[in-house]
Structure formats: C-alpha cells, structure tokens
Design an enzyme around this catalytic site. Structure first.
Site, PDB file in Angstrom:
ATOM      1  N   ASP A   1      -3.109   0.947   7.288  1.00 61.19           N
ATOM      2  CA  ASP A   1      -2.273   0.655   6.129  1.00 61.19           C
ATOM      3  C   ASP A   1      -1.923  -0.826   6.024  1.00 61.19           C
ATOM      4  OD1 ASP A   1      -2.259   3.400   5.592  1.00 61.19           O
ATOM      5  OD2 ASP A   1      -0.577   3.706   6.957  1.00 61.19           O
TER       6      ASP A   1
ATOM      7  N   ASP B   1       0.868  -1.170   0.000  1.00 62.77           N
ATOM      8  CA  ASP B   1       0.000   0.000   0.000  1.00 62.77           C
ATOM      9  C   ASP B   1       0.908   1.223   0.000  1.00 62.77           C
ATOM     10  OD1 ASP B   1      -2.453   1.422   0.153  1.00 62.77           O
ATOM     11  OD2 ASP B   1      -2.051   1.811   2.266  1.00 62.77           O
TER      12      ASP B   1
ATOM     13  N   GLU C   1      -1.504  -1.244  -6.159  1.00 66.80           N
ATOM     14  CA  GLU C   1      -2.700  -0.682  -6.786  1.00 66.80           C
ATOM     15  C   GLU C   1      -2.272   0.221  -7.921  1.00 66.80           C
ATOM     16  OE1 GLU C   1      -6.263   0.306  -3.868  1.00 66.80           O
ATOM     17  OE2 GLU C   1      -4.361   0.923  -3.029  1.00 66.80           O
TER      18      GLU C   1
ATOM     19  N   CYS D   1     -12.354  -5.399   5.590  1.00 63.87           N
ATOM     20  CA  CYS D   1     -11.704  -6.086   6.702  1.00 63.87           C
ATOM     21  C   CYS D   1     -10.966  -7.298   6.127  1.00 63.87           C
ATOM     22  CB  CYS D   1     -12.744  -6.546   7.724  1.00 63.87           C
ATOM     23  SG  CYS D   1     -12.086  -7.721   8.932  1.00 63.87           S
TER      24      CYS D   1
HETATM   25 ZN   LIG Z   1     -13.994  -8.249  10.081  1.00 64.39          ZN
END
Ligand SMILES: [Zn+2]
Length: 405
Positions: free
Chosen positions: A351, A182, A269, A322
C-alpha cells in the site's frame, strides 16, 4: 466567492410536520418516477433523460387524474429533485458516486428549496406555505443563501442544511505537503507525503457500532410483519443506523481535515476506475467504507483553503509499479502485502508503494497543468496520453453535513 454549508437542527410544529411529510412524499415520488423513467429510456434508446426532458414530463403528470396531487406540491421542490437526480447521474458516470438509488419511505427523507428561503434569528423561513420553522442557529449565516435542504432522519429528527455564498476570493495555496492516498480495504487509507508512509484504519468504535447494528437487524427480521414489536425494533435499528452513520462521518471529517490542513494538494485514484478494474468485492467495499464521501469531504475542505484535489481519472497501475525504478510487474494479487522488485531489489510494502506512485502521478499532472508553483519533491515521469482531472470545486448538496468554517 466561497461556498459554505451549515447544518442546523430545526423544530417544526405538528402542522409544519404534516406539510413537510407531504413535501417529502412528493419529492420522493417524483425522484423515483424520474429515475425509473431515465432507466427505462436508457434501456430503450441507449440515452438517459436530461434535466429539461425530465421537467417536461411534469405538466402532463399534474393534469393526469392519478397524479393530480402533484399539482399541490411546491413546484421548485420538484425541479430541485430533478436537478439533484441529474447531478447524481453525472457523479455516477464520472466515477464519484454509485448509481442513484430509489428513495424509500422508511429511509431518510429530504426536500430541497432552491430559492426564497430566509434565515431569521431563531428560525428559517421556508416557502410553499410552510412558513417560519423554529431552529437553533449557533452561528450567523452571513452570506447569500443558495439552497436549503430539509431532512428528517428515520428516528424522527429534523435538520436543515443551508448552503450559502460569501463574498471574497478563494485563496490559492502553493505551500504545504502533497499527499498521495491509496484507499484500501485492509487499511482505510494509506498516505504518502513523499518521505513517510502513514496508515489510517477505521476506528475501533465504528466496528463495535456496526456489530451492534447487525445484531439488532437480525432481531428485527425475526419479528412478525406489522406487529408492534417489529415497529419498535424498526425505530431501534434506525437509531443505531444513525449512530453508525454519525461515527463514520465523524471519522471521515477528522481524517479529511487532518489531510487538508497542512497540504497544498491531495491525490487520489478515481474510485469508479479503481472499482471497475479490480473485483466485485472491491466495488462493494467502496460504497461500504464511505470512500466517495471521504473524497467529497477532502474536495471541499481543500477548495476552501485554495488547495487542490487531483483525481487520477484513468486506470493507473499504482500497485504494480515499483516506485523506485518504475519497473512494472504483470501480476499483483490482492493478498500480497509485501514484495521485492525483480528489477532493482527494493522491498515494498504494497500500500505504501501504491500511495507513493499515486502521489508522483499526481505531481506529474499538477506540473502539466502548470498551476502548482511548488509541486516539488517528487520525480516526475514524462508520460503522454494520460488524461486526469483536477477537481477544484465540488459541493455535494445531498451529503449530510456538519457545520463548516
Ligand atoms: Zn524497482
């Protein structure tokens, strides 16, 4: 076939410097003219100009009274500029780089020779009437030379970047770690290897150089236009600029080397998508931090050893997901550094969680592509309709380079 780039310092004679200045001038003028033409055409028709459409403008320019001097320029240099411009456009549209910039007389000057260059023992031979330029070649260029880019820094040093090909298959790596990265403003890069999160910041000395640069720039702007002191300060600022750029390059090279040396794949990304989805400040940070350069460094270092770079090429909710239960929260403001998943109760570092998600999405793409034998060690969520890019090769010709290999 493997490609390598070597950057060497060259020492042109005064006469060669004059000829180079001419070549830089022509290439720069043509680049700016072609860029302007493309932008104008795009405005009028919604379509830019391709390589052959741009090259087709050259004969008329060479005949026109005002731009007749273009005819004295080695024509392959102009065509190489056209090619680089169209590549810059492509990189912009595919999210690898910012919009192509106009070239300034005061910036770094460069010109590319796509053919007829030879490396000698202590010199390189350049076509277009320039001849042999003295060079310090530390290691032999043991392959077929593809292109040579000659450049002059604002502080007055000359370099040649030689791109050459050597025989032999590129290896394929299926051993090693898979990293998800990231890229961020608070930390330059947060990396997940599936088990552990590592954070990498810009080195402190880089910030120190940058402060120094800002101070000298302020002084420069206070000097009178055209004065001798102003010229002296301009050179001084150019030198500090060079030092900042070198320090940054050095950092980007070291970090990309570290992450490519023990891995089989690295996942990031797409910067264009990342910048567009988030805010204006982030888009600016992308160009300031050198993320684009970093991703390019990673791409060629990985390619050299047969590993791959995976770019997640569409919007992906890396921060809002998540990584434990895949519950997606609707909001994740930039200032939230830690959060607790409302579904499973896992406490996340912002992060680290994003890097883990990026890694898993990349593994999913690799598996779908079917080329990574051991893309193991991560849950793979079956999701459809995602289109991402496996980037196997990229050699950025315009990039300042240090000797590779
Ligand atoms: Zn979760």
């Amino acid at each position: 076939m493997q490609r390598k780039v070597v950057k060497i310092r060259i020492y042109p004679t005064v006469e060669q410097q004059h000829k180079l200045a001419q070549a830089f001038g022509c290439a720069r003028w043509w680049w700016n003219y072609a860029l302007n033409k493309s932008v104008e055409t795009y405005r009028e028709t919604g379509k830019g100009l391709g390589q052959s459409a741009l090259n087709a403008l050259l004969p008329a320019l060479k005949k026109s009274e005002e731009t007749k001097w273009l005819g004295d320029c080695y024509s392959q240099v102009l065509q190489a500029a056209t090619l680089n411009l169209t590549t810059a456009y492509k990189n912009f549209f595919e999210g690898r780089a910012g919009f192509p910039k106009f070239k300034s007389k005061k910036g770094k000057q460069s010109v590319q020779y796509p053919q007829n260059v030879a490396s000698l023992e202590n010199a390189i031979k350049i076509p277009g009437g320039i001849g042999e330029i003295k060079a310090s070649i530390h290691r032999p260029i043991d392959g077929k030379i593809k292109t040579v880019t000659l450049s002059k820094t604002p502080s007055g040093k000359y370099f040649a970047s030689v791109l050459f090909e050597i025989e032999g298959e590129t290896p394929k790596t299926t051993e090693g770690k898979i990293y998800g990265i990231d890229l961020g403003v608070k930390h330059f890069a947060v990396v997940s290897d599936g088990a552990k999160i590592s954070k990498y910041d810009n080195p402190k000395h880089l910030a120190k150089h940058e402060k120094n640069l800002k101070r000298k720039q302020r002084k420069l702007y206070r000097k009178k236009d055209g004065s001798k002191t102003r010229e002296r300060y301009r050179k001084l600022v150019a030198k500090v600029h060079e030092r900042v750029a070198n320090a940054r390059q050095d950092f980007l090279h070291k970090l990309s080397y570290k992450l490519s040396s023990d891995s089989q794949a690295v996942i990031v990304e797409n910067l264009h998508v990342k910048g567009m989805v988030q805010n204006h400040n982030l888009a600016k940070a992308i160009s300031d931090c050198g993320w684009g350069t970093f991703v390019n460094f990673l791409a060629y270092k990985l390619e050299r050893k047969g590993a791959k770079l995976v770019e997640i090429d569409r919007w992906f909710p890396s921060s809002k997901l998540c990584s434990n239960c895949y519950h997606q929260v609707s909001e994740m403001p930039l200032d939230v550094r830690e959060w607790i998943c409302p579904n499973c109760g896992t406490k996340h570092d912002r992060d680290g969680n994003a890097a883990t998600n990026i890694r898993e999405e990349g593994i999913r793409i690799i598996k779908a592509d079917g080329t990574a034998a051991s893309a193991s060690g991560g849950e793979v969520r079956p999701k459809t309709g995602r289109k991402s890019v496996l980037r196997h090769s990229l050699v950025k010709l315009e990039a300042p380079t240090i000797p590779l290999g």
